[in-house]
Scaffold this motif. Sequence first.
Motif, PDB file in Angstrom:
ATOM      1  N   LYS A  46       0.820  -1.208   0.000  1.00  0.00           N
ATOM      2  CA  LYS A  46       0.000   0.000   0.000  1.00  0.00           C
ATOM      3  C   LYS A  46       0.854   1.257   0.000  1.00  0.00           C
ATOM      4  N   ALA A  47       1.971   1.204   0.701  1.00  0.00           N
ATOM      5  CA  ALA A  47       2.847   2.367   0.791  1.00  0.00           C
ATOM      6  C   ALA A  47       4.027   2.186  -0.147  1.00  0.00           C
ATOM      7  N   PRO A  48       4.498   3.243  -0.756  1.00  0.00           N
ATOM      8  CA  PRO A  48       5.684   3.126  -1.603  1.00  0.00           C
ATOM      9  C   PRO A  48       6.886   2.662  -0.787  1.00  0.00           C
ATOM     10  N   GLU A  49       7.788   1.984  -1.456  1.00  0.00           N
ATOM     11  CA  GLU A  49       8.999   1.509  -0.785  1.00  0.00           C
ATOM     12  C   GLU A  49       9.772   2.692  -0.227  1.00  0.00           C
ATOM     13  N   GLY A  50      10.278   2.516   0.985  1.00  0.00           N
ATOM     14  CA  GLY A  50      11.040   3.582   1.622  1.00  0.00           C
ATOM     15  C   GLY A  50      10.197   4.443   2.543  1.00  0.00           C
ATOM     16  N   THR A  51       8.876   4.304   2.497  1.00  0.00           N
ATOM     17  CA  THR A  51       8.021   5.052   3.401  1.00  0.00           C
ATOM     18  C   THR A  51       8.075   4.382   4.758  1.00  0.00           C
ATOM     19  N   ASP A  52       8.391   5.148   5.776  1.00  0.00           N
ATOM     20  CA  ASP A  52       8.483   4.587   7.122  1.00  0.00           C
ATOM     21  C   ASP A  52       7.097   4.421   7.708  1.00  0.00           C
ATOM     22  N   GLY A  53       6.845   3.237   8.280  1.00  0.00           N
ATOM     23  CA  GLY A  53       5.595   2.987   8.972  1.00  0.00           C
ATOM     24  C   GLY A  53       5.694   3.438  10.412  1.00  0.00           C
ATOM     25  N   GLU A  54       4.648   3.175  11.178  1.00  0.00           N
ATOM     26  CA  GLU A  54       4.657   3.562  12.589  1.00  0.00           C
ATOM     27  C   GLU A  54       5.631   2.704  13.384  1.00  0.00           C
ATOM     28  N   ALA A  55       5.653   1.399  13.081  1.00  0.00           N
ATOM     29  CA  ALA A  55       6.542   0.490  13.795  1.00  0.00           C
ATOM     30  C   ALA A  55       7.760   0.193  12.933  1.00  0.00           C
ATOM     31  N   PRO A  56       8.917   0.014  13.550  1.00  0.00           N
ATOM     32  CA  PRO A  56      10.094  -0.346  12.762  1.00  0.00           C
ATOM     33  C   PRO A  56       9.914  -1.755  12.192  1.00  0.00           C
ATOM     34  N   LEU A  57      10.315  -1.918  10.957  1.00  0.00           N
ATOM     35  CA  LEU A  57      10.143  -3.196  10.286  1.00  0.00           C
ATOM     36  C   LEU A  57      11.439  -3.989  10.292  1.00  0.00           C
ATOM     37  N   GLN A  58      11.289  -5.309  10.345  1.00  0.00           N
ATOM     38  CA  GLN A  58      12.433  -6.194  10.207  1.00  0.00           C
ATOM     39  C   GLN A  58      12.891  -6.165   8.749  1.00  0.00           C
ATOM     40  N   PRO A  59      14.118  -6.580   8.493  1.00  0.00           N
ATOM     41  CA  PRO A  59      14.594  -6.597   7.106  1.00  0.00           C
ATOM     42  C   PRO A  59      13.705  -7.442   6.188  1.00  0.00           C
ATOM     43  N   GLU A  60      13.170  -8.550   6.699  1.00  0.00           N
ATOM     44  CA  GLU A  60      12.300  -9.399   5.886  1.00  0.00           C
ATOM     45  C   GLU A  60      11.004  -8.687   5.540  1.00  0.00           C
ATOM     46  N   GLY A  66       9.127  -4.242  -0.531  1.00  0.00           N
ATOM     47  CA  GLY A  66       9.840  -3.900  -1.759  1.00  0.00           C
ATOM     48  C   GLY A  66       9.442  -4.777  -2.931  1.00  0.00           C
ATOM     49  N   LEU A  67       9.306  -6.063  -2.680  1.00  0.00           N
ATOM     50  CA  LEU A  67       8.907  -6.980  -3.750  1.00  0.00           C
ATOM     51  C   LEU A  67       7.451  -6.811  -4.153  1.00  0.00           C
ATOM     52  N   ALA A  68       6.629  -6.340  -3.222  1.00  0.00           N
ATOM     53  CA  ALA A  68       5.192  -6.218  -3.474  1.00  0.00           C
ATOM     54  C   ALA A  68       4.798  -4.864  -4.047  1.00  0.00           C
ATOM     55  N   GLN A  69       5.737  -4.112  -4.574  1.00  0.00           N
ATOM     56  CA  GLN A  69       5.382  -2.858  -5.242  1.00  0.00           C
ATOM     57  C   GLN A  69       4.529  -3.146  -6.474  1.00  0.00           C
ATOM     58  N   GLN A  70       4.731  -4.299  -7.067  1.00  0.00           N
ATOM     59  CA  GLN A  70       3.892  -4.837  -8.139  1.00  0.00           C
ATOM     60  C   GLN A  70       3.187  -6.055  -7.555  1.00  0.00           C
ATOM     61  N   PRO A  71       1.993  -6.399  -8.025  1.00  0.00           N
ATOM     62  CA  PRO A  71       1.310  -7.580  -7.478  1.00  0.00           C
ATOM     63  C   PRO A  71       2.171  -8.836  -7.609  1.00  0.00           C
ATOM     64  N   VAL A  72       2.260  -9.577  -6.522  1.00  0.00           N
ATOM     65  CA  VAL A  72       3.064 -10.796  -6.490  1.00  0.00           C
ATOM     66  C   VAL A  72       2.319 -11.834  -5.652  1.00  0.00           C
ATOM     67  N   SER A  73       2.400 -13.098  -6.055  1.00  0.00           N
ATOM     68  CA  SER A  73       1.710 -14.151  -5.316  1.00  0.00           C
ATOM     69  C   SER A  73       2.499 -14.514  -4.054  1.00  0.00           C
ATOM     70  N   VAL A  74       1.799 -15.118  -3.106  1.00  0.00           N
ATOM     71  CA  VAL A  74       2.428 -15.550  -1.863  1.00  0.00           C
ATOM     72  C   VAL A  74       3.512 -16.589  -2.158  1.00  0.00           C
ATOM     73  N   ALA A  75       3.236 -17.497  -3.075  1.00  0.00           N
ATOM     74  CA  ALA A  75       4.227 -18.521  -3.434  1.00  0.00           C
ATOM     75  C   ALA A  75       5.483 -17.891  -4.033  1.00  0.00           C
ATOM     76  N   ASP A  76       5.312 -16.898  -4.889  1.00  0.00           N
ATOM     77  CA  ASP A  76       6.470 -16.224  -5.483  1.00  0.00           C
ATOM     78  C   ASP A  76       7.268 -15.457  -4.435  1.00  0.00           C
ATOM     79  N   ALA A  79       9.443 -17.892  -2.609  1.00  0.00           N
ATOM     80  CA  ALA A  79      10.580 -18.300  -3.443  1.00  0.00           C
ATOM     81  C   ALA A  79      11.607 -17.175  -3.559  1.00  0.00           C
ATOM     82  N   ASP A  80      11.148 -15.943  -3.777  1.00  0.00           N
ATOM     83  CA  ASP A  80      12.069 -14.815  -3.929  1.00  0.00           C
ATOM     84  C   ASP A  80      12.834 -14.521  -2.640  1.00  0.00           C
ATOM     85  N   LEU A  81      12.168 -14.696  -1.499  1.00  0.00           N
ATOM     86  CA  LEU A  81      12.797 -14.421  -0.215  1.00  0.00           C
ATOM     87  C   LEU A  81      13.643 -15.584   0.282  1.00  0.00           C
TER      88      LEU A  81
END
Length: 128
Positions: A46-60, A66-76, A79-81
Motif C-alpha cells: 500500500k505504501a511506496p517503498e522507503g516510506t516509514d511505517g509507525e513500527a520499525p520493520l524487520q529486514p524481511e 519492496g517486492l510487493a510494489q507490483q502484485p506478487v503471489s504468496v508462493a512467489d 521463493a524470492d525471499l
Amino acid sequence: MRGDPAGPHDWLDSDAGPVVRPYTVTGGRVRPTGATFDLLAFVVAKAPEGTDGEAPLQPEHRRIVGLAQQPVSVADLAADLDLALGVVRVLLGDLLAAGLIALYEPPASAAHPHDDILKAVVNGLRAL
C-alpha cells in the motif's frame, strides 16, 4: 579447530551468508494473525517503498514491501525471499495488520469437474 583459513568453525560456510532460524524471524509464531494466505493470493504494497511505517520493520518485512510494489503471489514471495512458506505467511500477517499491504484472494472455483470426466482422464492415462 583445524587451523584452516575459514576460521575456528568448520560448520561455517562463507558462501552461505548469515543463517537465521525461521522461528527467530517470526518471533516463535507459527501462524499468521488474522487472515489466512492462499498460495495463489496476490499481495500488493500500500505504501511506496522507503516510506516509514509507525513500527520499525524487520529486514524481511522491508523486502516483502519492496517486492510487493507490483502484485506478487504468496508462493512467489516465498521463493524470492528464500524463506519457508509458513514464515512468509506470518510476516504477511504482520504487514496486513499494520496496513502496509493489501491481499487479493483468488476467486473460488464454482464448477468442479464431474466424476465421469475425472474417471475418463484416469483411464486415458492408464492406457498410455
